[in-house]
Motif scaffolding. Structure first.
Motif, PDB file in Angstrom:
ATOM      1  N   UNK A  28      -4.059  -6.877  -0.349  1.00 12.74           N
ATOM      2  CA  UNK A  28      -3.242  -7.286   1.037  1.00 12.74           C
ATOM      3  C   UNK A  28      -2.248  -5.907   1.583  1.00 12.74           C
ATOM      4  N   UNK A  29      -1.375  -5.185   0.816  1.00 15.00           N
ATOM      5  CA  UNK A  29      -0.726  -4.658   1.065  1.00 15.00           C
ATOM      6  C   UNK A  29      -1.082  -3.496   1.562  1.00 15.00           C
ATOM      7  N   UNK A  30      -2.634  -3.102   1.035  1.00 15.93           N
ATOM      8  CA  UNK A  30      -3.387  -1.767   1.540  1.00 15.93           C
ATOM      9  C   UNK A  30      -4.031  -2.087   2.953  1.00 15.93           C
ATOM     10  N   UNK A  31      -4.880  -3.304   2.957  1.00 15.77           N
ATOM     11  CA  UNK A  31      -5.418  -4.196   4.169  1.00 15.77           C
ATOM     12  C   UNK A  31      -4.467  -4.171   5.054  1.00 15.77           C
ATOM     13  N   UNK A  32      -2.711  -4.363   5.267  1.00 13.09           N
ATOM     14  CA  UNK A  32      -2.049  -4.391   6.170  1.00 13.09           C
ATOM     15  C   UNK A  32      -1.983  -3.309   7.031  1.00 13.09           C
ATOM     16  N   UNK A  33      -1.834  -1.861   5.861  1.00 11.46           N
ATOM     17  CA  UNK A  33      -1.442  -0.821   6.803  1.00 11.46           C
ATOM     18  C   UNK A  33      -2.867  -0.576   6.951  1.00 11.46           C
ATOM     19  N   UNK A  34      -4.043  -0.362   6.704  1.00 11.30           N
ATOM     20  CA  UNK A  34      -5.008   0.283   7.060  1.00 11.30           C
ATOM     21  C   UNK A  34      -6.045  -0.573   8.249  1.00 11.30           C
ATOM     22  N   UNK A  35      -5.364  -1.828   8.468  1.00 10.74           N
ATOM     23  CA  UNK A  35      -6.047  -2.746   9.837  1.00 10.74           C
ATOM     24  C   UNK A  35      -5.738  -3.216   9.915  1.00 10.74           C
ATOM     25  N   UNK A  36      -4.160  -2.575  10.670  1.00  9.73           N
ATOM     26  CA  UNK A  36      -3.507  -3.125  11.682  1.00  9.73           C
ATOM     27  C   UNK A  36      -2.944  -2.909  12.377  1.00  9.73           C
TER      28      UNK A  36
END
Length: 107
Positions: A28-36
């Motif tokens: 989730x931490x990686x997704x927040x940085x990459x996708x938002x």
């Protein structure tokens, strides 16, 4: 004397469940940085991402310590220790949700 294997295996399953949760926080931490990129300003995005990554690290280390403490208690036939990671996870979740609600209401 060895504890009943069912209790040791249950302790291991609980450990693995905490590890899955920590992996979800890391992803989730990686997704927040990459996708938002389009949804949050850089400072907000980075804060949430780093918070989730740190929570993932804290949960995985807490899971290992919890597994060890429970295993020792089982082998010594002592009462099981209280789970310290649950209040930390609950407080983190509440704070994160509160910050997200405040951010959404501002915009």
């Amino acid at each position: 004397m060895e504890p009943d294997p069912r209790f040791t295996l249950a302790n291991e399953r609980t450990f693995l469940a905490w590890i899955r949760t920590s992996l979800a926080f890391l992803a989730g931490g990686i997704a927040v940085e990459a996708l938002t990129l389009d949804y949050f300003p850089a400072a907000v995005r980075t804060s949430f991402s780093v918070g989730m990554l740190l929570m993932g690290v804290l949960l995985s280390s807490g899971a290992a310590l919890r597994w060890l403490r429970v295993e020792r208690s089982l082998r010594a036939k002592r009462p099981l220790p209280l789970p310290l990671v649950i209040p930390v996870l609950s407080i983190f979740g509440a704070l994160t949700a509160g910050m997200l609600v405040a951010f959404v209401l501002q915009n």
